[in-house]
Design a protein around this motif. Structure first.
Motif, short mmCIF file in Angstrom:
data_model
loop_
_atom_site.label_atom_id
_atom_site.label_comp_id
_atom_site.label_asym_id
_atom_site.label_seq_id
_atom_site.Cartn_x
_atom_site.Cartn_y
_atom_site.Cartn_z
N TRP A 1 0.85 -1.19 0.00
CA TRP A 1 0.00 0.00 0.00
C TRP A 1 0.88 1.24 0.00
CZ3 TRP A 1 -5.09 -1.21 -0.40
CH2 TRP A 1 -5.48 -2.48 0.02
N VAL A 2 0.29 2.36 -0.36
CA VAL A 2 1.00 3.62 -0.28
C VAL A 2 0.05 4.67 0.29
CG1 VAL A 2 0.45 4.26 -2.67
CG2 VAL A 2 2.41 5.32 -1.53
N ILE A 3 0.58 5.49 1.20
CA ILE A 3 -0.23 6.51 1.89
C ILE A 3 0.23 7.88 1.42
CG2 ILE A 3 -0.90 7.41 4.15
CD1 ILE A 3 0.03 4.67 5.29
N PHE A 4 -0.71 8.76 1.17
CA PHE A 4 -0.39 10.14 0.77
C PHE A 4 -1.57 11.03 1.13
CE2 PHE A 4 -2.65 8.24 -2.70
CZ PHE A 4 -3.36 9.25 -3.33
N ARG A 5 -1.36 12.33 1.04
CA ARG A 5 -2.41 13.29 1.36
C ARG A 5 -3.07 13.81 0.07
NH1 ARG A 5 -2.53 14.64 6.68
NH2 ARG A 5 -0.64 14.29 7.92
N GLY A 6 -4.42 13.92 0.13
CA GLY A 6 -5.15 14.42 -1.02
C GLY A 6 -5.21 15.94 -1.03
N LYS B 1 -6.29 15.42 3.72
CA LYS B 1 -6.64 14.22 4.47
C LYS B 1 -5.88 13.03 3.88
CE LYS B 1 -11.25 15.70 5.90
NZ LYS B 1 -12.71 15.41 5.84
N PRO B 2 -5.43 12.12 4.73
CA PRO B 2 -4.64 10.99 4.22
C PRO B 2 -5.52 9.96 3.51
CG PRO B 2 -4.99 10.73 6.57
CD PRO B 2 -5.57 12.06 6.20
N GLY C 1 6.76 7.25 -7.84
CA GLY C 1 6.36 8.45 -8.56
C GLY C 1 6.39 9.69 -7.69
N SER C 2 5.39 10.54 -7.83
CA SER C 2 5.37 11.81 -7.11
C SER C 2 3.93 12.20 -6.82
CB SER C 2 6.06 12.90 -7.95
OG SER C 2 5.39 13.05 -9.20
N ILE C 3 3.78 13.27 -6.03
CA ILE C 3 2.46 13.82 -5.71
C ILE C 3 2.23 15.05 -6.58
CG2 ILE C 3 1.00 14.79 -3.91
CD1 ILE C 3 1.62 11.84 -3.53
N ASN C 4 1.08 15.07 -7.25
CA ASN C 4 0.74 16.18 -8.14
C ASN C 4 -0.67 16.64 -7.82
OD1 ASN C 4 0.71 18.04 -10.25
ND2 ASN C 4 0.04 16.49 -11.75
N GLU C 5 -0.79 17.80 -7.17
CA GLU C 5 -2.08 18.38 -6.82
C GLU C 5 -2.98 17.40 -6.05
OE1 GLU C 5 -3.80 19.73 -10.46
OE2 GLU C 5 -2.41 21.43 -10.66
N GLY C 6 -2.40 16.75 -5.07
CA GLY C 6 -3.16 15.84 -4.22
C GLY C 6 -3.43 14.49 -4.84
N ARG C 7 -2.80 14.19 -5.98
CA ARG C 7 -2.94 12.88 -6.62
C ARG C 7 -1.56 12.22 -6.70
NH1 ARG C 7 -6.06 16.20 -10.07
NH2 ARG C 7 -4.25 16.30 -11.48
N ILE C 8 -1.54 10.90 -6.63
CA ILE C 8 -0.28 10.18 -6.75
C ILE C 8 -0.08 9.82 -8.22
CG2 ILE C 8 -1.33 7.93 -6.23
CD1 ILE C 8 1.29 7.25 -4.74
N GLN C 9 1.07 10.20 -8.74
CA GLN C 9 1.34 10.02 -10.17
C GLN C 9 2.30 8.85 -10.40
OE1 GLN C 9 4.05 12.69 -12.52
NE2 GLN C 9 2.11 13.32 -13.49
N CYS C 10 1.88 7.94 -11.27
CA CYS C 10 2.74 6.79 -11.60
C CYS C 10 3.94 7.29 -12.40
CB CYS C 10 1.94 5.78 -12.42
SG CYS C 10 2.95 4.37 -12.98
N TYR D 1 -3.83 9.08 -9.49
CA TYR D 1 -4.90 8.48 -8.69
C TYR D 1 -5.18 9.36 -7.46
CZ TYR D 1 -3.66 4.35 -11.44
OH TYR D 1 -3.39 3.48 -12.48
N THR D 2 -6.47 9.44 -7.11
CA THR D 2 -6.87 10.16 -5.90
C THR D 2 -6.77 9.23 -4.69
OG1 THR D 2 -9.19 9.54 -6.23
CG2 THR D 2 -8.44 11.61 -7.22
N THR D 3 -7.06 9.78 -3.52
CA THR D 3 -6.93 8.98 -2.30
C THR D 3 -7.96 7.86 -2.21
OG1 THR D 3 -8.30 10.63 -1.15
CG2 THR D 3 -5.90 10.85 -0.94
N ASP D 4 -9.04 7.91 -3.00
CA ASP D 4 -10.00 6.80 -2.99
C ASP D 4 -9.73 5.80 -4.11
OD1 ASP D 4 -10.75 8.25 -5.19
OD2 ASP D 4 -12.86 8.51 -4.59
N GLY D 5 -8.59 5.97 -4.83
CA GLY D 5 -8.18 5.00 -5.83
C GLY D 5 -8.64 5.28 -7.25
#
Length: 537
Positions: free
Chosen positions: A244-249, A253-254, A271-280, A287-291
């Protein structure tokens, strides 16, 4: 180990209760080292010579009133009655042994008295002294024999305690069955399950760890500290063999999503975080925090999702719910007590199964042997180490060490250590100590061979330490030193376990909390309708 709570449950008379209660008080070991079992002959001549000690030793021999139940199968009430008379006999026998030694002491005084020597020859004195020495030696041998029998009595009390707890669970199950219209069970039917539930002399914890059952996943699990999760960072974790991977949206909120891109299975944490989304990092899918995938560069946007789990932030911790059942509405509190300040938060990845690590954390009796180079340096080895706890509970305190400890399901250990002088334990209760250290250990089951350990340390003194530069590195260094002393043992223990060795062959009295954790976990994995040692038990 069971002592006061069990004595109260068995309604032991006051005179007996006082003697057993001594198990919970420091400095009273000598009075409990003189016990015996039914079947021995009393010292009639000693009893006749009570003298001035008559009121102290004028206790009736309970054997005449003991129920004659040898060779019979006992139900719960009969077993409790037998245990009660056993304890009464232990008290009576202890008084007789003590009386014998006191009378022999009087004889020695009489023989050595200068006035008495005037009327006795040297030969007579030598003969008397030799006889008295033999009698004293015999009395001390009896004391040592009785001391060994204390363990037997404590095991019997532990058996009674478990029997009572199982009987309560059985009665609750029977009540539930009656309410749903099921036919009531007979007394014979109700006794048999209880007999099967009584723990064996050893727990069976051997062989490679089997895949974790789904039931163990239906809890809130702390997986990271809030301070480690910045807006532009990610924390990859493994939990129950899944990445799993955890990040903030965008709302800060995590969230927790599967650490695998839906496109080509690339690890997302690379990858990296781009405007609250995790980028492959492979093709830029985001992807957003809800997948949900909200961005697919260079192609038409498709309705794609990756797996996510409920994620919540509370009291400086990030929690996830990896199970399939709906998550509970309330998260447990893991904050230190009032008056404490958090000084260190440390995360480590350890090459051991989380159950073995919990076994180690719930055991303090190993400290004077394992941690001789760190916090237990200079500790004396006590004659008897006890963990005292309520009859049904996963918390209690150590004796002779001033440490309160609790196992908090599903994988947390909280402890408060009383320190009167920095680095020293003085064998008193935590409430009597002037300063304290509070610890939180979270043992997240990453896989069957790996644990993610979250460690939080808090103090109720020396707040200035929080402002000392690089202090966090010193705390981490010390924590690693302590942990390495344990790891070299637990890793070896795990290797033996994987090869078929049972790591819980002979539980003893100071293993109580670890045994209760194992019984709790076994009940969860079996899908028991009611878990043992709950607050309602």
């Amino acid at each position: 180990m069971i002592t006061v709570a069990t004595a109260a449950a068995l309604s032991v008379p006051i005179s007996i209760y006082k003697s057993t209660k001594l198990l919970t008080k420091r400095g009273a070991k000598a009075r409990l080292r003189v016990v015996a079992v039914f079947g021995e002959e009393g010292n009639a001549s000693a009893t006749d010579r009570k003298g001035l000690w008559g009121p102290l030793f004028d206790v009736e021999d309970p054997r005449s009133k003991a129920p004659q139940l040898r060779g019979k199968f006992l139900d719960v009430n009969q077993a409790l009655e037998v245990a009660r008379y056993d304890i009464q006999y232990l008290d009576w026998r202890a008084r007789q042994d003590l009386l014998t030694i006191m009378l022999l002491h009087e004889k020695v005084v009489e023989v050595l008295n200068p006035l008495a020597r005037e009327y006795k020859s040297i030969g007579t004195l030598k003969k008397d002294l030799a006889g008295l020495q033999e009698e004293l030696a015999q009395a001390h041998r009896q004391v040592h024999i009785s001391e060994a029998r204390v363990a037997t009595a404590l095991d019997k009390l532990a058996y009674m305690e478990t029997l009572v707890n199982d009987r309560l669970l059985q009665e609750r199950s029977a009540t539930t069955a009656n309410e749903t219209g099921s036919p009531p069970s007979t007394s014979t039917q109700s006794v048999e399950p209880i007999r099967n539930k009584v723990p064996r002399k050893s727990l069976k914890v051997s062989g490679p760890v089997q895949p974790y059952p789904a039931r163990l996943k239906n809890f809130w699990y702390p997986v990271a500290f809030s301070t480690d999760l910045k807006d532009d960072t990610m924390i990859p974790i493994d939990c129950f063999e899944e990445p799993w991977v955890i990040f903030r949206g965008k709302d800060r909120k995590p969230g927790c999503v599967q650490n695998t891109c839906a496109h080509r299975a690339c690890p997302l944490h690379l990858g990296s975080i781009n405007e609250g989304r995790i980028q492959c990092p492979y093709h830029g899918w985001e992807y957003t925090t809800d997948g949900k995938c909200e961005k697919m560069p260079s192609t038409r946007l498709l309705d794609v999702r990756i797996k996510s789990v409920p994620c919540f932030e509370q009291e400086g911790l990030i929690w996830i719910w990896p199970g399939d059942d709906p998550p509970t509405a309330v998260l447990p509190s893991l904050l230190p007590p009032s008056g404490f300040e958090i000084h260190a938060e440390i995360v480590m990845e350890l090459p051991v199964e989380h159950g073995l690590l919990l076994d180690n954390l719930l055991d303090l009796a190993h400290a004077p042997f394992t941690h001789t180079s760190t916090f237990a340096k200079g500790w004396s080895v006590p004659n008897l180490v006890k963990f005292l706890t309520p009859a049904s509970g996963l918390q209690g305190y150590w004796d002779p060490y001033p440490i309160d400890m609790e196992f908090r399901p599903p994988c947390m250990v909280l402890s408060t250590i009383g320190i009167s002088k920095p680095g020293k334990l003085e064998g008193q209760s935590t409430s009597e100590c002037s300063t304290h250290l509070h610890q939180l250990h979270v043992c997240l089951p990453s896989s069957t061979k790996k644990t993610r350990l979250l460690y939080r340390m808090s103090l109720d003194f020396a707040p200035v330490l929080k402002h000392v530069p690089f202090m966090q590195y010193l705390w981490r260094h010390f924590a690693e030193q302590v942990l390495n002393e344990d790891l070299r043992l637990v890793v070896g223990q795990q290797e033996r376990m994987f090869n078929g060795a049972n790591v819980w062959n002979w539980p003893v009295s100071y293993d109580k909390l670890g045994v209760r954790y194992r019984l709790w976990r076994d009940a969860v994995e079996r899908g028991a309708k009611q878990l043992p040692f709950g607050k309602s038990d």
